[in-house]
Scaffold this motif. Structure first.
Motif, PDB file in Angstrom:
ATOM      1  N   LYS A  34       0.820  -1.203   0.000  1.00  0.00           N
ATOM      2  CA  LYS A  34       0.000   0.000   0.000  1.00  0.00           C
ATOM      3  C   LYS A  34       0.857   1.257   0.000  1.00  0.00           C
ATOM      4  CE  LYS A  34      -4.074   1.949   0.269  1.00  0.00           C
ATOM      5  NZ  LYS A  34      -5.061   1.790  -0.821  1.00  0.00           N
ATOM      6  N   ILE A  35       0.477   2.228  -0.853  1.00  0.00           N
ATOM      7  CA  ILE A  35       1.135   3.526  -0.803  1.00  0.00           C
ATOM      8  C   ILE A  35       0.387   4.415   0.190  1.00  0.00           C
ATOM      9  CG2 ILE A  35       1.944   3.331  -3.174  1.00  0.00           C
ATOM     10  CD1 ILE A  35      -0.164   5.346  -3.989  1.00  0.00           C
ATOM     11  N   VAL A  36       1.113   5.345   0.773  1.00  0.00           N
ATOM     12  CA  VAL A  36       0.542   6.257   1.767  1.00  0.00           C
ATOM     13  C   VAL A  36       0.853   7.682   1.335  1.00  0.00           C
ATOM     14  CG1 VAL A  36       0.575   6.988   4.176  1.00  0.00           C
ATOM     15  CG2 VAL A  36       0.808   4.557   3.610  1.00  0.00           C
ATOM     16  N   ILE A  37      -0.134   8.564   1.436  1.00  0.00           N
ATOM     17  CA  ILE A  37       0.060   9.962   1.072  1.00  0.00           C
ATOM     18  C   ILE A  37      -0.231  10.845   2.276  1.00  0.00           C
ATOM     19  CG2 ILE A  37      -0.695  11.860  -0.414  1.00  0.00           C
ATOM     20  CD1 ILE A  37      -1.375   9.846  -2.556  1.00  0.00           C
ATOM     21  N   ASP A  38       0.739  11.661   2.649  1.00  0.00           N
ATOM     22  CA  ASP A  38       0.583  12.658   3.706  1.00  0.00           C
ATOM     23  C   ASP A  38       0.607  14.051   3.082  1.00  0.00           C
ATOM     24  OD1 ASP A  38       0.595  10.749   5.816  1.00  0.00           O
ATOM     25  OD2 ASP A  38       2.785  10.651   5.698  1.00  0.00           O
ATOM     26  N   VAL A  39      -0.039  14.992   3.738  1.00  0.00           N
ATOM     27  CA  VAL A  39      -0.063  16.371   3.260  1.00  0.00           C
ATOM     28  C   VAL A  39       1.002  17.172   3.991  1.00  0.00           C
ATOM     29  CG1 VAL A  39      -1.426  18.465   3.002  1.00  0.00           C
ATOM     30  CG2 VAL A  39      -2.501  16.245   2.706  1.00  0.00           C
ATOM     31  N   ALA A  40       1.963  17.701   3.242  1.00  0.00           N
ATOM     32  CA  ALA A  40       3.022  18.508   3.850  1.00  0.00           C
ATOM     33  C   ALA A  40       2.533  19.925   4.108  1.00  0.00           C
ATOM     34  CB  ALA A  40       4.260  18.525   2.949  1.00  0.00           C
ATOM     35  N   THR A  41       1.986  20.579   3.082  1.00  0.00           N
ATOM     36  CA  THR A  41       1.478  21.948   3.228  1.00  0.00           C
ATOM     37  C   THR A  41       0.249  22.124   2.351  1.00  0.00           C
ATOM     38  OG1 THR A  41       2.896  22.800   1.449  1.00  0.00           O
ATOM     39  CG2 THR A  41       3.765  22.922   3.689  1.00  0.00           C
ATOM     40  N   VAL A  42      -0.575  23.088   2.716  1.00  0.00           N
ATOM     41  CA  VAL A  42      -1.747  23.458   1.919  1.00  0.00           C
ATOM     42  C   VAL A  42      -1.896  24.963   1.983  1.00  0.00           C
ATOM     43  CG1 VAL A  42      -3.251  22.975   3.909  1.00  0.00           C
ATOM     44  CG2 VAL A  42      -4.236  23.211   1.637  1.00  0.00           C
ATOM     45  N   ASN A  43      -2.042  25.588   0.834  1.00  0.00           N
ATOM     46  CA  ASN A  43      -2.184  27.039   0.775  1.00  0.00           C
ATOM     47  C   ASN A  43      -3.178  27.396  -0.325  1.00  0.00           C
ATOM     48  OD1 ASN A  43       0.053  28.178   2.614  1.00  0.00           O
ATOM     49  ND2 ASN A  43       1.176  26.729   1.326  1.00  0.00           N
ATOM     50  N   GLY A  44      -3.904  28.477  -0.113  1.00  0.00           N
ATOM     51  CA  GLY A  44      -4.787  28.975  -1.160  1.00  0.00           C
ATOM     52  C   GLY A  44      -6.169  29.314  -0.664  1.00  0.00           C
ATOM     53  N   SER A  45      -6.818  30.202  -1.389  1.00  0.00           N
ATOM     54  CA  SER A  45      -8.155  30.655  -1.015  1.00  0.00           C
ATOM     55  C   SER A  45      -9.227  29.607  -1.260  1.00  0.00           C
ATOM     56  CB  SER A  45      -8.501  31.919  -1.808  1.00  0.00           C
ATOM     57  OG  SER A  45      -8.356  31.703  -3.208  1.00  0.00           O
ATOM     58  N   GLY A  46      -8.899  28.562  -2.051  1.00  0.00           N
ATOM     59  CA  GLY A  46      -9.882  27.535  -2.339  1.00  0.00           C
ATOM     60  C   GLY A  46      -9.768  26.303  -1.467  1.00  0.00           C
ATOM     61  N   CYS A  47      -8.798  26.272  -0.558  1.00  0.00           N
ATOM     62  CA  CYS A  47      -8.606  25.053   0.254  1.00  0.00           C
ATOM     63  C   CYS A  47      -7.994  25.400   1.603  1.00  0.00           C
ATOM     64  CB  CYS A  47      -7.744  24.039  -0.491  1.00  0.00           C
ATOM     65  SG  CYS A  47      -6.091  24.649  -0.944  1.00  0.00           S
ATOM     66  N   ARG A  48      -8.765  26.084   2.406  1.00  0.00           N
ATOM     67  CA  ARG A  48      -8.252  26.370   3.748  1.00  0.00           C
ATOM     68  C   ARG A  48      -8.037  25.043   4.485  1.00  0.00           C
ATOM     69  NH1 ARG A  48     -11.639  25.577   7.827  1.00  0.00           N
ATOM     70  NH2 ARG A  48     -13.849  25.254   7.355  1.00  0.00           N
ATOM     71  N   PRO A  49      -7.157  25.007   5.491  1.00  0.00           N
ATOM     72  CA  PRO A  49      -6.910  23.777   6.241  1.00  0.00           C
ATOM     73  C   PRO A  49      -8.209  23.171   6.764  1.00  0.00           C
ATOM     74  CG  PRO A  49      -5.258  25.399   6.799  1.00  0.00           C
ATOM     75  CD  PRO A  49      -6.270  26.107   5.926  1.00  0.00           C
ATOM     76  N   GLY A  50      -8.372  21.875   6.573  1.00  0.00           N
ATOM     77  CA  GLY A  50      -9.560  21.172   7.016  1.00  0.00           C
ATOM     78  C   GLY A  50     -10.628  21.021   5.955  1.00  0.00           C
ATOM     79  N   SER A  51     -10.419  21.600   4.768  1.00  0.00           N
ATOM     80  CA  SER A  51     -11.460  21.559   3.734  1.00  0.00           C
ATOM     81  C   SER A  51     -11.103  20.653   2.565  1.00  0.00           C
ATOM     82  CB  SER A  51     -11.741  22.974   3.214  1.00  0.00           C
ATOM     83  OG  SER A  51     -10.641  23.484   2.481  1.00  0.00           O
ATOM     84  N   ALA A  52     -10.062  19.841   2.711  1.00  0.00           N
ATOM     85  CA  ALA A  52      -9.678  18.922   1.645  1.00  0.00           C
ATOM     86  C   ALA A  52      -9.275  17.579   2.240  1.00  0.00           C
ATOM     87  CB  ALA A  52      -8.529  19.497   0.814  1.00  0.00           C
ATOM     88  N   ALA A  53      -9.466  16.526   1.465  1.00  0.00           N
ATOM     89  CA  ALA A  53      -9.104  15.177   1.912  1.00  0.00           C
ATOM     90  C   ALA A  53      -8.397  14.439   0.793  1.00  0.00           C
ATOM     91  CB  ALA A  53     -10.352  14.407   2.354  1.00  0.00           C
ATOM     92  N   VAL A  54      -7.463  13.569   1.167  1.00  0.00           N
ATOM     93  CA  VAL A  54      -6.711  12.769   0.201  1.00  0.00           C
ATOM     94  C   VAL A  54      -6.913  11.298   0.536  1.00  0.00           C
ATOM     95  CG1 VAL A  54      -4.438  12.245  -0.743  1.00  0.00           C
ATOM     96  CG2 VAL A  54      -4.988  14.585  -0.063  1.00  0.00           C
ATOM     97  N   ALA A  55      -7.149  10.491  -0.491  1.00  0.00           N
ATOM     98  CA  ALA A  55      -7.307   9.046  -0.274  1.00  0.00           C
ATOM     99  C   ALA A  55      -6.716   8.295  -1.459  1.00  0.00           C
ATOM    100  CB  ALA A  55      -8.778   8.681  -0.101  1.00  0.00           C
ATOM    101  N   VAL A  56      -6.184   7.094  -1.190  1.00  0.00           N
ATOM    102  CA  VAL A  56      -5.539   6.268  -2.207  1.00  0.00           C
ATOM    103  C   VAL A  56      -6.461   5.103  -2.556  1.00  0.00           C
ATOM    104  CG1 VAL A  56      -3.507   4.885  -2.774  1.00  0.00           C
ATOM    105  CG2 VAL A  56      -3.291   6.883  -1.275  1.00  0.00           C
ATOM    106  N   SER A  57      -6.538   4.767  -3.849  1.00  0.00           N
ATOM    107  CA  SER A  57      -7.361   3.633  -4.269  1.00  0.00           C
ATOM    108  C   SER A  57      -6.769   2.335  -3.722  1.00  0.00           C
ATOM    109  CB  SER A  57      -7.440   3.570  -5.799  1.00  0.00           C
ATOM    110  OG  SER A  57      -6.178   3.248  -6.352  1.00  0.00           O
ATOM    111  N   GLU A  58      -7.629   1.339  -3.578  1.00  0.00           N
ATOM    112  CA  GLU A  58      -7.194   0.068  -3.013  1.00  0.00           C
ATOM    113  C   GLU A  58      -6.155  -0.635  -3.895  1.00  0.00           C
ATOM    114  OE1 GLU A  58      -7.821  -1.311  -0.120  1.00  0.00           O
ATOM    115  OE2 GLU A  58      -9.019   0.413   0.510  1.00  0.00           O
ATOM    116  N   ASP A  59      -6.206  -0.371  -5.208  1.00  0.00           N
ATOM    117  CA  ASP A  59      -5.293  -1.072  -6.110  1.00  0.00           C
ATOM    118  C   ASP A  59      -4.059  -0.247  -6.474  1.00  0.00           C
ATOM    119  OD1 ASP A  59      -6.422   0.839  -7.703  1.00  0.00           O
ATOM    120  OD2 ASP A  59      -7.305  -0.554  -9.156  1.00  0.00           O
TER     121      ASP A  59
END
Length: 215
Positions: A34-59
């Motif tokens: 399984k690959i794992v994705i972490d968020v290092a930084t997030v910036n911008g008027s369209g994605c304040r912290p807490g308003s975005a999510a990342v997920a990896v497909s099972e395959d």
């Protein structure tokens, strides 16, 4: 968990990855681990912290980014700065040893309500830390429009840019929504979103894999 983003949250079922059944020479099936994705930084008027999510497909063939507050609008009582929204994500992608990946296709989705005479632009680029940024790809939408929208960016196999082997380099994604009133009535609101309140709308990045050269 970094920058308050939700990692591995519930998202809709991923669309089938854009990897052909018979891949060109040098390409391999996704690694079983399984690959794992972490968020290092997030910036911008369209994605304040807490308003975005990342997920990896099972395959391991794709990952999704789901936004909940990504909306640009113009007209009516809209804030003068609301016509343009952007988001810059820096992701730490942990891949199994001996493999590297590239982004073969990106699918962007949302909803648009554009008055007659108005228009909107969705644009995006991505790059690995330390590498040159890809050219922004623009998609234009014209009013009158009141419907879901989708834009797809595809990279030719010969032009795929892979993460460097044996070195951890963040994967950076830059996106932007821009809505222009054009000739529409200033009193009428036009808007475009790249968000979802129920997880049904997300951005999908399809991954191509290769084995790293043996040392």
């Amino acid at each position: 968990m970094a920058s308050g983003l939700l990692l591995g949250g519930a998202v809709a079922a991923l669309v089938t990855a854009a990897v052909p059944a018979h891949q060109p020479g040098g390409f391999v099936d996704p690694p079983p681990d399984k690959i794992v994705i972490d968020v290092a930084t997030v910036n911008g008027s369209g994605c304040r912290p807490g308003s975005a999510a990342v997920a990896v497909s099972e395959d391991n063939t794709a990952f999704t980014v789901t936004y909940s507050e990504y909306l640009a609008q113009v007209g009516g009582n809209s804030d003068p700065t609301a016509f343009r929204k952007n988001c810059q994500l820096s992701l730490i992608v942990h891949v199994p040893q001996g493999f590297t990946y590239a982004i073969a296709q990106a699918d962007y989705r949302g909803f648009a309500s554009l008055q007659s005479g108005a228009n909107a632009v969705q644009r995006a680029s991505y790059y690995f830390q330390g590498s040159s940024q890809t050219v922004f790809k623009n998609h234009t939408f014209n009013g009158a429009l009141n419907d879901n929208w989708q834009a797809t960016d595809v990279t030719d196999w010969a032009n795929l840019v892979y993460a460097p082997c044996g070195v951890q380099r963040n994967f950076n994604i830059n996106t932007e929504l821009r809505v222009n009133a054009g000739t529409s009535s200033p009193s009428r609101v036009s808007f475009m979103t790249m968000d979802s309140t129920d997880g049904d709308i997300n951005t999908v990045y399809h991954m191509a894999w290769k084995e790293c050269p043996a040392k």
